[in-house]
Motif scaffolding. Structure first.
Motif, short mmCIF file in Angstrom:
data_model
loop_
_atom_site.label_atom_id
_atom_site.label_comp_id
_atom_site.label_asym_id
_atom_site.label_seq_id
_atom_site.Cartn_x
_atom_site.Cartn_y
_atom_site.Cartn_z
N ASP A 250 0.86 -1.19 0.00
CA ASP A 250 0.00 0.00 0.00
C ASP A 250 0.90 1.24 0.00
N CYS A 251 0.81 2.02 -1.07
CA CYS A 251 1.70 3.18 -1.25
C CYS A 251 1.24 4.44 -0.53
N ARG B 134 0.40 4.56 -15.60
CA ARG B 134 0.83 3.57 -14.60
C ARG B 134 0.21 3.87 -13.24
N VAL B 135 -0.24 2.79 -12.59
CA VAL B 135 -0.93 2.92 -11.30
C VAL B 135 -0.20 2.09 -10.25
N ALA B 136 -0.04 2.67 -9.07
CA ALA B 136 0.45 1.93 -7.91
C ALA B 136 -0.63 2.03 -6.83
N MET B 137 -0.95 0.90 -6.22
CA MET B 137 -2.08 0.87 -5.28
C MET B 137 -1.79 1.67 -4.00
N GLY B 138 -2.77 2.45 -3.60
CA GLY B 138 -2.70 3.15 -2.32
C GLY B 138 -4.10 3.42 -1.84
N THR B 139 -4.29 3.49 -0.52
CA THR B 139 -5.65 3.57 0.01
C THR B 139 -5.98 4.84 0.77
N ASP B 140 -4.95 5.50 1.35
CA ASP B 140 -5.19 6.59 2.31
C ASP B 140 -5.75 6.03 3.62
N ALA B 141 -5.43 4.78 3.94
CA ALA B 141 -5.92 4.17 5.18
C ALA B 141 -5.62 5.07 6.38
N ALA C 216 3.65 -1.20 -7.14
CA ALA C 216 3.76 -0.54 -5.83
C ALA C 216 5.19 -0.68 -5.30
N ALA C 217 5.80 -1.82 -5.54
CA ALA C 217 7.17 -2.03 -5.07
C ALA C 217 8.14 -1.10 -5.80
N GLU C 218 7.87 -0.88 -7.07
CA GLU C 218 8.75 0.01 -7.83
C GLU C 218 8.70 1.43 -7.26
N LEU C 219 7.53 1.83 -6.79
CA LEU C 219 7.38 3.19 -6.24
C LEU C 219 7.91 3.29 -4.81
N VAL C 220 7.57 2.31 -3.99
CA VAL C 220 7.87 2.39 -2.55
C VAL C 220 9.30 1.95 -2.22
N GLU C 221 9.87 1.08 -3.05
CA GLU C 221 11.20 0.52 -2.82
C GLU C 221 11.34 -0.13 -1.44
N PRO C 222 10.51 -1.15 -1.18
CA PRO C 222 10.55 -1.81 0.14
C PRO C 222 11.50 -3.01 0.16
#
Ligand SMILES: [Zn+2]
Length: 404
Positions: free
Chosen positions: A63-64, A303-310, A345-351
């Motif tokens: 989750d980004c 391109r979309v990376a998943m994120g929720t604003d949880a 999401a991994a490409e964006l967050v780099e975890p």
């Protein structure tokens, strides 16, 4: 093969990139994936086996965009004001555990309070508490009276914006969050309005890039989105009023959209439960516009990376995976939604090496029934998850490991 090796075989494998395939087996050893290959290559394997027949083994979700300090009450900001720092920190650990149990193995926090999120991050990443791997932005950077000003670093003019970036870098953030526009969850601001000028945005982003920090911008109105994209932003958060120029520029510059459809959706689903009226009114105003922009963006190949604003109203920590279903409901093909929640999401967050199933990556998995491409709810609805595995250990649900 050593005795601590476990072989997952029998069902489908989704590698985070391509459609799930049959006949593959995944070998896990010491918390990492040591080999992925045709099941026949593992004939004679002497360690423990997990039979995944009838299920899909896929990367744990990422989750980004979350707010680990926020509690997802009807008015999270008001509640945050009432808590002590230690109270916020303890609660954040509960949020982290629930998030992991919901199938989310890595998160990016997009704005905390008083850098508490950085302490939470360090504790989680050191393995002191159960939770996802975490990246964090510390205090968001915003203009006087701007969206986020209750928790953010308020900075006006190029010099102050640069100083705020340096201050966050010094505190140890992973990502710089900078507010390009108004938003739904701050009273008295309009999501449509650009907040920072093009010059302020560009200055903040380029300063972050000098220190090799990723940048994320809360950006809802078109002018603010363009200011962020032209300034070199890595991800546009929300993107509610994206017009054709925004979409073309985002694609040209390989900017990720983190749509956070769950944020507005959960406000509207729970509008009678005490959410401030200004937040409900703004959500009603932007809901359809947002879905339409999202549809046009994915149709154009963005391109979309998943994120929720949880952490926002009724957007519960642990229910993050529902965003997969919301993206599919909005017109995204299920495989693309699964890619958005894993490898993109991994490409964006780099975890670290996560979001993919391949040799060398972390053994962080979600095991879901059937094929999630045929039924996205198998991955989106945590009550249907069979197991969540982090570092080779089952943290939620169960797997039937058959000892050798
Ligand atoms: Zn947010």
């Amino acid at each position: 093969m050593t005795n601590n090796a476990t072989l997952f075989a029998g069902g489908l494998v989704f590698d985070g990139i391509n459609a799930p395939v049959d006949g593959q087996a995944v070998l896990v050893q010491d918390g990492l994936i040591s080999k992925v290959g045709p099941a026949a290559e593992f004939d004679g394997f002497a360690g423990a086996r997990v039979d995944t027949a009838g299920a899909t083994l896929m990367p744990g979700l990422i989750d980004c965009h979350i707010h680990i300090c926020h509690g997802a009450e009807a008015n999270p900001s008001e509640n945050l004001e009432k808590l002590s720092h230690s109270g916020i920190g303890i609660r954040a650990m509960e949020h982290a555990r629930r998030t992991l149990e919901g199938g989310i193995v890595a998160v990016r926090d997009c704005g905390g309070k008083d850098y508490i999120d950085l302490d939470v991050r360090d504790a989680l990443n050191a393995g002191r508490f159960p939770g996802p791997v975490m990246r964090a932005s510390g205090r968001m950077i915003c203009m006087t009276g701007g969206h986020g000003n209750r928790w953010g670093l308020v900075a006006d003019g190029v010099d102050e914006v640069i100083k705020s970036v340096r201050s966050n870098v010094h505190k140890g953030v992973d990502v710089i969050k900078i507010m390009a526009t108004g938003g739904v969850m701050t009273p008295g601001v309009n999501p449509e309005d650009a907040h920072y000028t093009a010059e302020e945005m560009a200055a903040g982003i380029s300063e972050a890039r000098r220190f090799n920090k990723r940048t994320a911008s809360h950006a809802q109105g078109a002018e603010g989105i363009l200011n962020a994209v032209r300034g070199g932003i890595h991800s546009i958060e929300h993107g509610i009023f994206m017009d054709s120029e925004c979409i073309a520029k985002m694609i040209e510059r390989c900017v990720f959209l983190v749509p956070t459809l769950a944020a507005v959706k959960n406000i509207l689903l729970n509008r009678d439960k005490g959410i401030p009226s200004w937040a409900v009114e703004k959500s009603e105003r932007v809901y359809e516009v947002h879905l339409d922009a999202f549809k046009r963006y994915i149709a154009a190949g963005g391109r979309v990376a998943m994120g929720t604003d949880a952490g926002t109203p009724f957007n519960l920590h642990g229910a993050n995976a529902w965003e997969l279903a919301y993206m599919v409901e909005a017109g995204m093909p299920p495989l693309d939604a699964l890619v958005a929640g894993t490898s993109n999401a991994a490409e964006l967050v780099e975890p670290g090496d996560r979001g993919v199933v391949r040799a060398g990556a972390a053994a962080d998995f979600l095991l879901v029934p059937g094929n999630p491409v045929d039924d996205i709810h198998a991955a989106a609805d945590r009550t249907r998850h069979l197991a969540v595995i982090k570092g080779g250990q089952t943290v939620s649900g169960s797997v039937q490991a058959i000892a050798a």
